[in-house]
Design a protein around this motif. Structure first.
Motif, PDB file in Angstrom:
ATOM      1  N   ALA A 186      -2.418   2.599  11.141  1.00  0.00           N
ATOM      2  CA  ALA A 186      -3.831   1.855  11.371  1.00  0.00           C
ATOM      3  C   ALA A 186      -4.901   2.330  10.797  1.00  0.00           C
ATOM      4  N   PRO A 187      -4.981   3.832  10.733  1.00  0.00           N
ATOM      5  CA  PRO A 187      -6.189   4.195   9.918  1.00  0.00           C
ATOM      6  C   PRO A 187      -5.985   4.281   8.254  1.00  0.00           C
ATOM      7  N   LEU A 188      -4.776   4.336   8.057  1.00  0.00           N
ATOM      8  CA  LEU A 188      -4.612   4.150   6.444  1.00  0.00           C
ATOM      9  C   LEU A 188      -5.128   2.627   6.200  1.00  0.00           C
ATOM     10  N   GLY A 242       4.928  -6.954  17.039  1.00  0.00           N
ATOM     11  CA  GLY A 242       3.668  -6.912  17.560  1.00  0.00           C
ATOM     12  C   GLY A 242       2.561  -7.314  16.677  1.00  0.00           C
ATOM     13  N   VAL A 243       1.050  -7.409  17.030  1.00  0.00           N
ATOM     14  CA  VAL A 243       0.173  -7.508  16.376  1.00  0.00           C
ATOM     15  C   VAL A 243      -0.995  -6.393  16.920  1.00  0.00           C
ATOM     16  N   PHE A 244      -1.753  -6.107  15.800  1.00  0.00           N
ATOM     17  CA  PHE A 244      -3.012  -5.294  16.164  1.00  0.00           C
ATOM     18  C   PHE A 244      -3.936  -5.121  15.295  1.00  0.00           C
ATOM     19  N   PRO A 245      -5.500  -5.432  15.669  1.00  0.00           N
ATOM     20  CA  PRO A 245      -5.729  -5.357  17.035  1.00  0.00           C
ATOM     21  C   PRO A 245      -5.366  -6.360  17.717  1.00  0.00           C
ATOM     22  N   ALA A 246      -5.209  -6.569  19.139  1.00  0.00           N
ATOM     23  CA  ALA A 246      -4.843  -7.819  19.535  1.00  0.00           C
ATOM     24  C   ALA A 246      -5.880  -8.886  19.912  1.00  0.00           C
ATOM     25  N   ASP A 247      -7.105  -8.232  19.763  1.00  0.00           N
ATOM     26  CA  ASP A 247      -8.384  -9.209  20.119  1.00  0.00           C
ATOM     27  C   ASP A 247      -8.772  -9.735  19.019  1.00  0.00           C
ATOM     28  N   ALA A 248      -8.591  -8.888  17.796  1.00  0.00           N
ATOM     29  CA  ALA A 248      -9.242  -9.705  16.475  1.00  0.00           C
ATOM     30  C   ALA A 248      -7.935  -9.102  15.520  1.00  0.00           C
ATOM     31  N   ASP A 290       0.989  -1.291  -0.053  1.00  0.00           N
ATOM     32  CA  ASP A 290       0.064   0.141   0.120  1.00  0.00           C
ATOM     33  C   ASP A 290       0.936   1.170   0.093  1.00  0.00           C
ATOM     34  N   LEU A 291       0.755   2.003  -0.983  1.00  0.00           N
ATOM     35  CA  LEU A 291       1.775   3.201  -1.165  1.00  0.00           C
ATOM     36  C   LEU A 291       1.632   4.015  -0.121  1.00  0.00           C
ATOM     37  N   THR A 292       0.553   4.377   0.332  1.00  0.00           N
ATOM     38  CA  THR A 292       0.472   5.376   1.634  1.00  0.00           C
ATOM     39  C   THR A 292       1.071   4.816   2.832  1.00  0.00           C
ATOM     40  N   VAL A 293       0.797   3.661   3.103  1.00  0.00           N
ATOM     41  CA  VAL A 293       1.138   2.941   4.337  1.00  0.00           C
ATOM     42  C   VAL A 293       2.781   2.801   4.193  1.00  0.00           C
ATOM     43  N   LEU A 339      -8.614   0.849   9.629  1.00  0.00           N
ATOM     44  CA  LEU A 339      -8.852   0.274  11.184  1.00  0.00           C
ATOM     45  C   LEU A 339      -9.373   1.174  11.815  1.00  0.00           C
ATOM     46  N   ARG A 340     -10.546   0.932  12.461  1.00  0.00           N
ATOM     47  CA  ARG A 340     -11.191   2.192  13.111  1.00  0.00           C
ATOM     48  C   ARG A 340     -10.795   2.201  14.740  1.00  0.00           C
ATOM     49  N   PRO A 341     -10.485   3.396  15.183  1.00  0.00           N
ATOM     50  CA  PRO A 341     -10.125   3.197  16.565  1.00  0.00           C
ATOM     51  C   PRO A 341     -11.213   3.017  17.386  1.00  0.00           C
ATOM     52  N   GLU A 342     -11.154   2.276  18.430  1.00  0.00           N
ATOM     53  CA  GLU A 342     -12.208   1.903  19.810  1.00  0.00           C
ATOM     54  C   GLU A 342     -12.043   3.103  20.561  1.00  0.00           C
ATOM     55  N   ILE A 343     -13.167   3.832  20.791  1.00  0.00           N
ATOM     56  CA  ILE A 343     -13.357   5.081  21.708  1.00  0.00           C
ATOM     57  C   ILE A 343     -14.056   4.134  22.972  1.00  0.00           C
TER      58      ILE A 343
END
Length: 596
Positions: A573-575, A527-533, A237-240, A578-582
């Motif tokens: 992550a946003p690119l 590392g891994v993200f998100p860790a729960d999924a 992914d070029l932007t990433v 992945l939506r942040p969890e609020i």
């Protein structure tokens, strides 16, 4: 053919008996013979005229047909000059997963000289040296005034340079059309793209061939006319990639490291979304490889694939996962952690001579990064089973990623897999592997337990291999890595809105003269993200980092590689969609506002 006599005896005797003149018979036969000869000559002449007419008709038909073909075809430059085989110059584009251009073609010109046709060769040499400062004026004068009949001056020139050469007005300086490779993003993804060169060359065309990276790995595909110019779609992914390289460069400078690498991989498909290695280079002007010095200092060296390092405590989660998979332990099983662990003449200690007490659970073993507890678990697993598990995760072979550099980057394994090797390998010492090996192993352990194959090609949907651990073990491993971030050695990896799990690894750097450096390390965070999924794994490795903001220099991965990895996750992550969890605020944090 029967020939009739001019004075046949029977007719002569008959004529004399009748009193006639025999000469009349002879003259008549002569006349008849001449008429027969004239008739044959006429027929022969008519036949020749017919053949000649047919010949001219065919010739004019071929010429007319060729003229019609040329008149109805598109004008095009010839592809070769006096060549028995056609030089195919067209090369397909390389694009990222969204179709954005990573490599394409550019039409330009080459410059060559024919000294016998030059009027003022010395003047032309001086003018060329001003236009192209890298050319040697004395050498040009020698070539132009010598016995050479042809020589290349520049294989590719810009339109502005062509105009300046044209203004010289020298008839012996000529231009040829040339296709070259253009990397519009400069250094971005340089180690993946590789570079190009020229194969067979002619005045009017040249073969563009790959020399490194995917350009060489997919050279046949990119040059295949049957593909009709279909672009090569990469998983990048070029932007990433741009965000990763920017953060990695800043982190390398901030942590005073001599080199750095980062990999982001989809855990379900094995697609490499980003892979960066520093220092890097511009593939538009690919440098020559270093001849002397440390190979790792070469900007052409791809640290993510070719760099094999002792990756330290990042291996501990692999040991824990195997122990749980074999049923020897679970997340809460307590292990002996009394330091030091004595094995023969060796003493296994904790980092900085810490002592975590007599017992640690498997989870706390990972959270506290205990060498002693991990070593005791490795002895429970045993040599043969550990070796087989590492092999199953791909640590015994080069990574199968689609780069020509990959097959030569085989992990460094101990010759004799003894029990002490089993102990040290369990916490990442005694064997060396690449960051891409580590990313692949983490993806296989954390995606639910299915082995994945790393790839630089865009894929449609998951492509999972055989199972390496159970879903329960994979979930437990993810939970352990999450706790490393929340209360362990990687607290700087916490990114608001994203549950990050991971493991630090700090390994002393081997000294080429033997032993290890006392003040040089390889710092890694996996590392891994998100860790729960889990969706993506990230691996960041810094070569000889040192953080100097405090009173004492700090080299451990928790202070060096972890902050860099956290910033990479925060940016990418946003690119990656992945939506942040609020998290909802508690009642105590809510404020009553007065409405109007």
């Amino acid at each position: 053919m029967t020939r009739t006599p001019l004075r046949p005896l029977a007719r002569i005797l008959s004529a004399r008996q009748k009193g006639e003149n025999p000469d009349v018979i002879e003259r008549e036969n002569i006349r008849l013979r001449h008429e027969e000869m004239r008739e044959k000559a006429r027929q022969r002449a008519e036949g020749r005229l017919v053949v000649l007419a047919l010949l001219f008709f065919c010739i004019f038909g071929v010429v007319g047909g060729r003229m019609a073909t040329l008149a109805s075809s598109e004008p095009a430059e010839p592809t070769a000059k006096a060549s028995t085989s056609r030089i195919v110059a067209q090369r397909a584009d390389i694009v990222d997963r969204s179709g954005r251009i990573l490599a394409t073609n550019l039409r330009t010109h080459s410059l060559y000289a024919q000294p016998p046709h030059m009027v003022e060769p010395e003047k032309a040499a001086r003018a060329l040296a001003k236009i192209f400062p890298d050319l040697d004026e004395a050498r040009l004068i020698k070539d132009f005034t010598g016995s050479r009949k042809f020589l290349w001056v520049k294989k590719k020139i810009s339109p502005e340079q062509k105009q300046l050469v044209h203004q010289i007005g020298e008839p012996g300086l000529l231009f040829g059309p040339r296709e070259m490779r253009l990397y519009p993003n400069g250094k971005l993804a340089a180690h993946i793209l590789g570079g190009y060169g020229f194969g067979r060359e002619g005045v009017y065309a040249a073969e563009v061939i790959g020399t490194a990276g995917v350009e060489k790995a997919f050279d046949d595909f990119l040059r295949d006319p049957a593909e009709q110019g279909r672009p090569l779609e990469l998983s990048l992914d070029l932007t990433v990639q741009a965000a990763v390289e920017r953060v990695l460069f800043g982190g390398m400078r901030l942590m005073n490291a001599k080199g750095a690498t980062a990999v982001i991989m989809d855990v379900h498909t094995g697609e490499i979304v980003s892979m960066a290695s520093l220092p890097d280079f511009d593939p538009n002007n690919r440098p020559l490889p270093l001849i002397e010095g440390d190979r790792a200092d070469d900007p052409l060296f791809n640290r993510a694939v070719q760099g094999v390092y002792e990756l330290g405590s990042t291996f501990k989660i692999i040991t824990a996962a195997q122990g749980m998979q074999l049923g020897l332990v679970n997340a809460h099983t307590e292990l002996d952690s009394q330091s030091p662990l004595v094995w023969g003449k060796f003493r296994i200690r904790e980092w900085n001579n810490k002592n975590f007490g007599p017992k640690l659970s498997v989870t706390d073993m990972i959270v506290n990064s205990s060498n002693v507890a991990t070593a005791n678990l490795a002895m429970m697993i045993g040599q043969q089973r550990q070796r087989a598990f590492f092999s199953e995760l791909g640590f015994f072979d080069p990574t199968p990623v689609e780069l020509v550099e990959a097959p030569g980057a085989k992990p460094l394994l101990p010759k004799n897999w003894s029990e002490i090797v089993t102990i040290t390998t369990s916490y990442g010492h005694g064997m060396s592997a690449s960051p891409l090996h580590l990313a692949t192993a983490y993806a296989s352990l954390l995606n639910g337990g299915y082995r994945v194959k790393p790839t630089l090609l865009k894929r449609q949907g998951p492509l999972l291999g055989e199972r390496v651990v159970s879903e329960e073990v994979s979930r437990a491993a993810r939970d352990m890595l999450r706790q490393v971030v929340t209360r362990g050695t990687a607290t700087f990896a916490e990114v608001p809105g994203y549950k990050v799990g991971g493991k630090t690894g700090t390994a002393d750097k081997p000294n080429p003269r033997g032993g290890y450096y006392e003040d040089k390390v390889i710092a890694t965070f996996a590392g891994v993200f998100p860790a729960d999924a889990p969706q993506y794994v990230v691996v960041v490795t810094l070569d000889e980092p040192v953080e100097t903001s405090g009173s004492k220099p700090r080299r451990t991965a928790g202070w060096t590689a972890v902050p860099v990895a956290a910033e990479i996750i925060r940016r990418t992550a946003p690119l990656l969609g992945l939506r942040p969890e609020i998290e909802a605020a508690t009642l105590d944090e809510l404020q009553l506002t007065k409405s109007r």
